[in-house]
Design a protein around this motif. Structure first.
Motif, short mmCIF file in Angstrom:
data_model
loop_
_atom_site.label_atom_id
_atom_site.label_comp_id
_atom_site.label_asym_id
_atom_site.label_seq_id
_atom_site.Cartn_x
_atom_site.Cartn_y
_atom_site.Cartn_z
N VAL A 19 0.84 -1.19 0.00
CA VAL A 19 0.00 0.00 0.00
C VAL A 19 0.88 1.25 0.00
N ALA A 20 1.92 1.25 0.85
CA ALA A 20 2.78 2.43 0.96
C ALA A 20 3.50 2.69 -0.35
N SER A 21 4.06 1.64 -1.01
CA SER A 21 4.77 1.91 -2.27
C SER A 21 3.80 2.38 -3.33
N LEU A 22 2.60 1.76 -3.36
CA LEU A 22 1.62 2.17 -4.37
C LEU A 22 1.24 3.64 -4.17
N PHE A 23 1.07 4.04 -2.91
CA PHE A 23 0.73 5.44 -2.63
C PHE A 23 1.84 6.37 -3.14
N LEU A 207 13.08 6.01 -4.23
CA LEU A 207 12.83 5.12 -3.10
C LEU A 207 12.70 3.66 -3.52
N ILE A 208 12.15 3.40 -4.72
CA ILE A 208 12.03 1.99 -5.12
C ILE A 208 13.31 1.47 -5.76
N ALA A 209 14.26 2.39 -6.06
CA ALA A 209 15.46 1.96 -6.77
C ALA A 209 16.17 0.78 -6.10
N PRO A 210 16.32 0.75 -4.74
CA PRO A 210 17.04 -0.38 -4.14
C PRO A 210 16.28 -1.71 -4.21
N VAL A 211 14.96 -1.66 -4.41
CA VAL A 211 14.20 -2.91 -4.36
C VAL A 211 13.59 -3.31 -5.70
N ALA A 212 13.75 -2.48 -6.75
CA ALA A 212 13.12 -2.80 -8.02
C ALA A 212 14.18 -3.19 -9.04
N PRO A 216 15.61 0.47 -18.61
CA PRO A 216 14.96 1.63 -19.23
C PRO A 216 13.46 1.42 -19.42
N GLY A 217 13.02 0.16 -19.55
CA GLY A 217 11.60 -0.09 -19.81
C GLY A 217 10.78 -0.32 -18.55
N MET A 218 11.38 -0.09 -17.37
CA MET A 218 10.68 -0.42 -16.13
C MET A 218 9.40 0.40 -15.93
N GLY A 219 9.33 1.59 -16.54
CA GLY A 219 8.18 2.45 -16.34
C GLY A 219 6.87 1.79 -16.75
N ALA A 220 6.93 0.95 -17.80
CA ALA A 220 5.71 0.32 -18.30
C ALA A 220 5.02 -0.50 -17.22
N ALA A 221 5.81 -1.04 -16.28
CA ALA A 221 5.21 -1.87 -15.23
C ALA A 221 4.39 -1.02 -14.26
N TYR A 222 4.72 0.28 -14.18
CA TYR A 222 4.05 1.10 -13.17
C TYR A 222 2.93 1.95 -13.72
N VAL A 223 3.00 2.27 -15.03
CA VAL A 223 2.09 3.30 -15.52
C VAL A 223 0.63 2.87 -15.41
N ALA A 224 0.34 1.60 -15.78
CA ALA A 224 -1.06 1.16 -15.73
C ALA A 224 -1.54 1.08 -14.29
N LYS A 225 -0.66 0.54 -13.42
CA LYS A 225 -0.98 0.44 -11.99
C LYS A 225 -1.31 1.81 -11.43
N ALA A 226 -0.46 2.79 -11.74
CA ALA A 226 -0.66 4.14 -11.20
C ALA A 226 -1.97 4.73 -11.72
N ALA A 245 -5.16 3.07 -3.11
CA ALA A 245 -3.90 2.35 -2.90
C ALA A 245 -4.08 1.27 -1.83
N SER A 246 -4.86 1.58 -0.78
CA SER A 246 -5.09 0.57 0.25
C SER A 246 -5.82 -0.63 -0.33
N LEU A 247 -6.87 -0.35 -1.10
CA LEU A 247 -7.66 -1.44 -1.67
C LEU A 247 -6.81 -2.30 -2.61
N PHE A 248 -6.19 -1.63 -3.60
CA PHE A 248 -5.46 -2.40 -4.62
C PHE A 248 -4.20 -3.03 -4.05
N GLY A 249 -3.49 -2.30 -3.17
CA GLY A 249 -2.28 -2.84 -2.58
C GLY A 249 -2.55 -4.10 -1.78
N THR A 250 -3.63 -4.06 -0.96
CA THR A 250 -3.96 -5.23 -0.16
C THR A 250 -4.38 -6.40 -1.04
N ILE A 251 -5.24 -6.12 -2.02
CA ILE A 251 -5.70 -7.19 -2.91
C ILE A 251 -4.50 -7.82 -3.63
N ASP A 252 -3.58 -6.95 -4.07
CA ASP A 252 -2.41 -7.43 -4.79
C ASP A 252 -1.61 -8.42 -3.91
#
Lengths: 292, 350
Positions: A19-23, A207-212, A216-226, A245-252
């Motif tokens: 939830v926090a990262s999604l927010f 902030l996500i750099a250490p864990v992701a 160059p194409g990583m943005g595609a993974a986030y754009v639809a989610k966002a 973010a709480s709803l989708f993050g928890t469901i995810d």
């Protein structure tokens, strides 16, 4: 505590982290898309630029905390400022054109980064250590992300609600003509608001750099989610983004735990489509109308 | 120019194109024929978006969802039956049904343009992720292994209808693909000339006015979207026939972006433009692919930005406008001096 308890604690921690990262990943878009009504399909690339800024400066010897918390947001904020001046300001009110142009922009940024750095880059280590819950282990960095989400939430709330700039920004988005009549330059407000949204997105990227996985194409993974989060949340920056973010993050997290991460995502996307169908105004449009 | 001579000219152009298609294999290398076959299948895909976006006003960011479903439907059926005849039918049928389902969900929910874009984008990503995760023996439909991110190799290519023992040669594959392109083009022209096509355009121009005139915009959009889905599926089958291979990349976002770029570059609101755009852009990409100096994404992004900002109408409408201008100059070498001021003309006098 038995092993069953441990797994529930872990699941809870993971959900909180999700939830926090999604927010964090969405709050910049909530400003640019939810507030300014610009469909920024280059949002994922703003995240990617933030991540690259952190990785490149950390590998160059800068302290990782300074890279993440100062360099990434500043760099992407400045990039956002330049992009607003060169491109976005010609597209206010032209919804479809802004979608097409920002998609072009996203391809362009991906292409530029690929040309400069190639397809892979050496990542950075996750700072802080790890702790264990029974037989499971989790890292303190996840807790840090959660704390950062709270901090960003507080900053956005205070700036938007209690400062002069926040009031002017909200007024200008609501009625640019009227604020111009009151002596405010809407052009400047749009520029600064866009840069602020870009900067927050850059911070999320850092902030996500250490864990992701950084490519160059990583943005595609986030754009639809966002986008589904912001659309699902509705126009209120804070309440909307937090609730979606709480709803989708928890469901995810729960879906991924019960099946596989891929099907977890499928479940999230399907929920989102159903939600948008049921609540076209988003969660905040239905339940928290008029709040920030 | 009367309608009759215009129709005559168009038929003549069609005849020239058909003769051109027939002559191509005799004059160029087999490698070029294969490349042209790929371009023609991409052009069919371009036509599907040209129709629903340019004439139906439906901007789908996920036209690859239908393209990919068509490709997979073709591959699965062809592997199971070892005959391309039912496979081509399935390649059109499955995406049409899927488009109808998705369209029902979105148009009848009266979801706005932006949300529609987001939803189609999301659906494409879902399909991409699902197709990627199907590696392993347990993921099969009948005898067809889905193969995850490796895709399905050695898919049977087109054969003579109902005769699996007679596969088509590459030249014949070219005839079929280019023929399908011409057929889809003519079909769309016929649809647009007819009553249904005009209603589709009317809904695009003004949804409220169309519904006040007694048409149901939801149904009209749904039908147009379904037709677009079917055409994209056909393009998927043609694409698999070209490479005898299908992988989750048929669902990729970069392909989705490319379709939109073809239509924007060629000219929104025309059918010829997107076909030209598809061939042009694909040619550029395949030329870039062979060297490492510039990245394909970089060029695509720059092209899209330039067209949106500087040439928003696209190539074909701009060139048509220029041609008409030049024609006009030739007919009247000297502009009439005593032209009445525009404001003095009664409204609607033209």
């Amino acid at each position: 505590m038995g092993p069953t308890m441990d797994i529930y604690i872990m699941l809870g921690l993971n959900a909180l982290n999700g939830v926090a990262s999604l927010f964090l990943l969405c709050v910049g878009l909530a400003i640019i898309f939810g507030m300014m009504k610009i469909v920024n399909l280059a949002h994922g690339e703003f995240i990617m630029l933030g991540a690259y800024a952190t990785v490149v400066s950390t590998n160059a010897g800068v302290n990782i905390w300074i890279s993440m918390l100062v360099i990434s947001p500043l760099f992407v904020g400045v990039v956002g400022l330049v992009i607003e001046r060169l491109l976005i300001r010609h597209l206010y009110g032209r919804l479809i054109d802004s979608m097409l142009a920002t998609w072009g922009l996203s391809l362009l940024i991906t292409g530029i980064i690929t040309t400069i750095f190639g397809n892979t880059i050496k990542g950075v280590q996750t700072p802080l250590g790890s702790f264990s819950v029974g037989q499971y282990s989790s890292s303190y960095y996840n807790l840090f992300i959660f704390a950062m989400a709270l901090v960003v939430m507080a900053i956005v709330f205070v700036v938007m609600r209690f400062t002069r700039f926040g009031m002017i920004a909200r007024a200008t988005m609501q009625n640019p003509g009227m604020s111009a009549a009151l002596g405010i330059n809407p052009d400047r407000v749009y520029m600064l608001t866009f840069a602020a949204g870009a900067g927050l997105t850059g911070l999320a990227g850092g902030l996500i750099a250490p864990v992701a996985g950084i490519t160059p194409g990583m943005g595609a993974a986030y754009v639809a989610k966002a986008f589904i989060t912001v659309v699902g949340g509705g126009t209120s920056i804070i309440t909307g983004t937090i609730s979606a973010a709480s709803l989708f993050g928890t469901i995810d997290q729960i879906g991924s735990y019960l099946t596989t991460p891929v099907y977890g995502q499928v479940i999230v996307f399907t929920t989102a489509i159903v939600l948008i169908r049921l609540l076209p105004q988003g969660i905040s449009g239905r339940f928290f109308k008029g709040q920030l | 120019m009367t309608t009759k001579t215009a129709l005559g000219l168009q038929l003549a152009a069609l005849a020239v194109v058909i003769v051109g298609i027939a002559l191509v294999p005799g004059y160029v290398q087999i490698f070029t024929v294969m490349q042209l076959t790929l371009f023609a299948s991409m052009a069919v895909l371009a036509l599907s978006l040209a129709f629903i976006w340019g004439f139906g006003g439906i901007l789908s960011f996920g036209q690859t969802a239908f393209f990919g479903l068509g490709a997979y439907a073709y591959a699965v059926t062809a592997v199971n039956f070892q005959d391309s005849t039912p496979a081509i039918v399935m390649a059109v049928l499955v995406p049409s049904l899927f488009a109808a389902m998705l369209g029902y969900f979105t148009f009848y929910g009266r979801i706005s343009d932006v949300y529609f874009g987001v939803i189609t984008l999301t659906v494409t990503l879902i399909l991409f992720n699902v197709a990627n995760s199907t590696s392993g023996q347990e993921y099969h439909i009948g005898r067809a292994q889905l193969g995850g991110f490796n895709g399905m190799p050695a898919v049977p290519t087109f054969n003579m209808p109902f005769n699996p023992s007679a596969p088509l040669y590459p030249e014949q594959g070219w005839y079929v693909t280019a023929g399908a392109l011409v057929a889809v083009y003519c079909m769309l022209r016929a649809i647009l000339a007819g009553r249904f096509g005009r209603v589709v355009v009317a809904v695009k121009e003004n949804e409220i006015r169309a519904s006040l005139l007694g048409y149901d915009p939801r149904l009209i959009k749904l039908l147009a979207f379904t037709i677009g889905g079917g055409i994209a599926g056909l393009a998927g089958a043609l694409y698999v026939n070209w490479g005898a291979f299908v992988s989750p990349n048929v669902f990729s976002l970069s392909l989705s972006a490319q379709i939109i770029i073809w239509v924007t570059v060629g000219g929104l609101g025309t059918l010829l433009g997107p076909v030209i755009g598809a061939v042009l852009i694909e040619y550029i990409i395949s030329s870039i692919g062979s060297q490492q100096v510039v990245n394909a994404n970089l060029v695509l992004g720059a092209v899209l930005l330039i067209f949106v900002l500087l040439l928003p109408k696209g190539l074909v409408p701009t060139l048509r406008h220029l041609a008409l201008e030049v024609l006009h100059r030739f007919r009247k070498p000297a502009a009439p001096e005593a032209a009445p001021p525009a404001a003095a003309q009664p409204l609607g006098s033209k």
